[in-house]
Design a protein around this motif. Structure first.
Motif, PDB file in Angstrom:
ATOM      1  N   THR A 224       0.839  -1.204   0.000  1.00 45.94           N
ATOM      2  CA  THR A 224       0.000   0.000   0.000  1.00 45.94           C
ATOM      3  C   THR A 224       0.875   1.256   0.000  1.00 45.94           C
ATOM      4  O   THR A 224       0.544   2.254  -0.653  1.00 45.94           O
ATOM      5  N   GLN A 226       3.493   1.673  -1.474  1.00 50.38           N
ATOM      6  CA  GLN A 226       4.105   1.889  -2.786  1.00 50.38           C
ATOM      7  C   GLN A 226       3.118   2.485  -3.797  1.00 50.38           C
ATOM      8  O   GLN A 226       3.525   2.940  -4.861  1.00 50.38           O
ATOM      9  N   LEU A 227       1.828   2.438  -3.485  1.00 56.32           N
ATOM     10  CA  LEU A 227       0.838   2.911  -4.452  1.00 56.32           C
ATOM     11  C   LEU A 227       0.793   4.436  -4.469  1.00 56.32           C
ATOM     12  O   LEU A 227       0.723   5.057  -3.406  1.00 56.32           O
ATOM     13  N   PRO A 228       0.825   5.027  -5.650  1.00 56.89           N
ATOM     14  CA  PRO A 228       0.893   6.497  -5.695  1.00 56.89           C
ATOM     15  C   PRO A 228      -0.262   7.188  -4.999  1.00 56.89           C
ATOM     16  O   PRO A 228      -0.095   8.270  -4.440  1.00 56.89           O
ATOM     17  N   GLU A 229      -1.435   6.553  -5.005  1.00 55.42           N
ATOM     18  CA  GLU A 229      -2.581   7.220  -4.369  1.00 55.42           C
ATOM     19  C   GLU A 229      -2.520   7.168  -2.853  1.00 55.42           C
ATOM     20  O   GLU A 229      -3.273   7.864  -2.173  1.00 55.42           O
ATOM     21  N   PHE A 230      -1.639   6.327  -2.296  1.00 58.52           N
ATOM     22  CA  PHE A 230      -1.525   6.236  -0.836  1.00 58.52           C
ATOM     23  C   PHE A 230      -0.137   6.608  -0.339  1.00 58.52           C
ATOM     24  O   PHE A 230       0.263   6.164   0.730  1.00 58.52           O
ATOM     25  N   ARG A 231       0.605   7.367  -1.116  1.00 53.81           N
ATOM     26  CA  ARG A 231       1.895   7.851  -0.619  1.00 53.81           C
ATOM     27  C   ARG A 231       2.001   9.346  -0.894  1.00 53.81           C
ATOM     28  O   ARG A 231       2.762   9.780  -1.774  1.00 53.81           O
ATOM     29  N   PRO A 232       1.269  10.128  -0.110  1.00 51.47           N
ATOM     30  CA  PRO A 232       1.335  11.577  -0.325  1.00 51.47           C
ATOM     31  C   PRO A 232       2.735  12.109  -0.075  1.00 51.47           C
ATOM     32  O   PRO A 232       3.145  13.103  -0.675  1.00 51.47           O
ATOM     33  N   PHE A 289      -0.745   7.643   4.898  1.00 55.28           N
ATOM     34  CA  PHE A 289      -1.566   7.296   3.737  1.00 55.28           C
ATOM     35  C   PHE A 289      -2.444   8.452   3.247  1.00 55.28           C
ATOM     36  O   PHE A 289      -3.231   8.269   2.316  1.00 55.28           O
ATOM     37  N   GLY A 290      -2.346   9.587   3.889  1.00 56.91           N
ATOM     38  CA  GLY A 290      -3.135  10.739   3.444  1.00 56.91           C
ATOM     39  C   GLY A 290      -4.629  10.518   3.620  1.00 56.91           C
ATOM     40  O   GLY A 290      -5.417  10.785   2.715  1.00 56.91           O
TER      41      GLY A 290
END
Lengths: 362, 234
Positions: A224, A226-232, A289-290
């Motif tokens: 998780t 590593q996913l761009p949507e969860f690494r602000p 995770f923003g």
């Protein structure tokens, strides 16, 4: 056998009596309910404010991609914004934000709760595709809080009530709508249901995770992160995911805080520990995770498990610590009033006199 | 209180991970929908381990009268601008990322012949939505599945049309198609390497390209919203 039956019946009657006393005797956790009101309200307001500039893409006319999921949703509130123009969406959005603000401040909190609940569903449920578990929690919290007295403390309603009572007047009519036993009973039932719902949410989430190997091995959150949507903040995600120990602490922290949340509430000391752990874990999830609004709503219901005595002590400590600041602000406020008064005497009254004696005399 | 206790038992059955007791009492717990529905599956049970992107490409006739194609527009990358480097991101930053799953789920259930209907539509003569439905049913797709698939194809095409018209306002577009790009994250074992080593260890991206569709523009307000979003976040 007969005496055993009587002993059992007596025990059941006694237990029922205690439950009845607990339910209608007095309102429980009224300060915790106020904290939950403020926290949940802030989560709703934050969610709406942070999406206000892209509301058209999120839930408005440009959210066409959500149409198939919206078509199978059964919330009647969806009809409020079905095919409406961007102006109507903006109006509903604004009304919901104002109601949420009133809910946070505890200004006619019950009415504000109703409007916030309806507006929140009407807006957020328009787009089930990007919904989050936090949305479900906010909806359920707002729903159960309809039964609760969440504005007995730390609210404008409480302040108004205090002023009325100090002046020798009774409570406002809207506060006397229900007999005290019913109002108290509903509050306590809502409190029990919301607390049970909170424990259930933790337990369901924990059980879902514990059976899977990545969670057992303490590496589940790696992918998780590593996913761009969860690494602000990529630097922070890389720091956590590249350290085996930090990653394990974070992963196990999430798992244990959820899985053992319910059981650890049963003892005072373990309850303090698990509440602090849950708050810390959620704060960490918010940053890494923003997910600030989902986690804030979770923290708000978690704080229901802090006793009123603790909140009272905390309130006293905060008031004592902030006294110099509030005194200073109070003095400055009087300075401002003096200055305004001075201006009134030096500028406004001479101008009024001038008008009276020169213009009007003619 | 007894009613609340029974209700909480129902909620428990509905919220627990899939199990035989929850399945057996589904009819009794149906009243929970919609107000008491709940899903606590954030990053669970197995977190997603791949980047998912939705890309759009347009077809047009160039100045020489030949069929041409635009470059692929990675719309997911545009949306992610709302999320990256911000503690407080926007929901519109996850749109196509979340749309990928239902899009793929509907094509995954098709056999080879049915999939060819979905992916093989030509650039020069894309089918109408009615024709696509009929072709799918003729290929043996159950009517309900065909309708569900066409519904998602349509919204993806509509978004693609709005995006491409915003990106290429001077082109006379004739057709549009989308692609789903998936790329697994860097394997856990390779996480400690340098940036170059991690990039090398990462599995390659795969593209699943859809068939060509007729332009399906949204309302004027919808197109304006997409255009503004593209301008602000590309």
């Amino acid at each position: 056998m007969r005496s055993m039956w009587w002993a059992f019946a007596d025990g059941a009657r006694h237990a029922r009596g205690r439950v009845d006393d607990w339910l209608v005797g007095e309102k429980h956790a009224v300060r915790a309910a106020a904290v939950c009101r403020i926290g949940t309200g802030l989560a709703v307001l934050g969610l709406l404010l942070s999406n206000v500039s892209t509301r058209g893409m999120w839930v408005g006319q440009a959210s066409v991609w959500a149409e198939p999921a919206r078509a199978v949703s059964r919330f009647p509130e969806l009809a409020l914004l079905d095919g409406v123009s961007s102006d109507i969406l903006a109006l509903v959005y604004l009304v919901t934000m104002l109601a949420t603000l009133a809910f946070i401040a505890g200004w006619h909190a019950k009415a504000a709760n109703v409007v916030t609940f309806l507006g929140f569903i009407a807006i957020v449920a328009q787009n089930p595709v990007v919904s989050a578990p936090g949305d479900d929690l906010i909806r359920l919290t707002l729903l159960w809080m309809l039964l609760m007295r969440s504005s007995d403390h730390w609210s404008l309603d409480a302040r108004r009530r205090g002023r009325r009572l100090a002046a020798g007047e009774g409570a406002a009519r809207e506060e006397e709508a229900l007999p005290p036993w019913l109002s108290t009973g509903l509050h306590n039932v809502g409190l029990v249901a919301l607390c049970a719902q909170t424990v259930l949410a933790s337990m369901a989430a924990g059980l879902d995770r514990v059976a899977e190997r990545p969670w057992q091995q303490g590496t589940a959150l790696y992918s998780t992160m590593q996913l761009p949507e969860f690494r602000p903040f990529p630097g922070l995600s890389d720091l956590l995911s590249q350290s085996t120990i930090l990653l394990a602490i974070v992963t196990y922290g999430v798992l244990l805080a959820q899985l053992f949340f319910g059981p650890l509430l049963l003892n005072t000391h373990s309850r303090r520990f698990v509440v602090v752990l849950a708050v810390v874990v959620n704060a960490m999830l918010a940053v890494v995770f923003g997910l600030p609004w989902s986690t804030l709503s979770t923290i708000a219901v978690t704080l229901l498990f802090v006793s009123d005595a603790t909140w009272e002590r905390l309130e006293d400590a905060v008031l004592l610590a902030t006294q110099p600041v509030t005194d200073w602000l109070g003095d400055r406020w009087y300075d401002v009033l003096d200055a305004v008064d001075g201006l009134r005497y030096r500028l406004v009254l001479p101008a009024v006199d001038w008008v009276r004696f020169t213009v009007l005399r003619r | 209180m007894a009613i609340v206790a029974v209700h909480l038992a129902s909620v428990t059955l509905a919220a627990l991970p899939p199990n035989r007791y929850s399945d057996a009492t589904r009819a009794q717990t149906a009243y929970l929908d919609p107000y008491f529905t709940q899903n606590w599956r954030l990053f669970a049970p197995n977190p997603i381990a791949e980047d998912r992107s939705l890309l759009f490409q347009g077809a047009y006739i160039d100045d020489d009268g030949r069929a041409a194609r635009t470059a692929w527009v990675d719309w997911t990358a545009v949306e992610l601008d709302l999320v990256q480097h911000r503690l407080i991101g926007g929901r519109a930053g996850y749109v196509t990322n979340k749309l990928v799953s239902p899009l793929r789920a509907r094509t995954a259930a098709l056999d080879a012949g049915q999939r060819l209907v979905v992916t093989g539509a030509p650039q020069a003569d894309p089918p109408t939505w009615t024709a696509l439905s009929s072709q799918l049913e003729a290929a043996g797709t159950p009517r309900e599945s065909a309708l569900g698939l066409v519904r998602y194809e349509r919204v993806a095409t509509q978004l693609g049309t709005d995006v491409l018209e915003s990106r290429y306002p001077d082109l006379d577009l004739t057709a549009v198609r989308y692609a789903v790009r998936r790329q697994p994250v860097v394997p856990y074992a390779a996480r400690s390497g340098s940036a170059a080593e991690r990039a090398a260890a990462r599995p390659a991206a795969t593209d699943e390209i859809g068939g060509w569709r007729r332009l399906t523009p949204g309302s004027a307000a919808e197109r304006a919203a997409v255009r503004d979003f593209d301008r602000d976040h590309r």
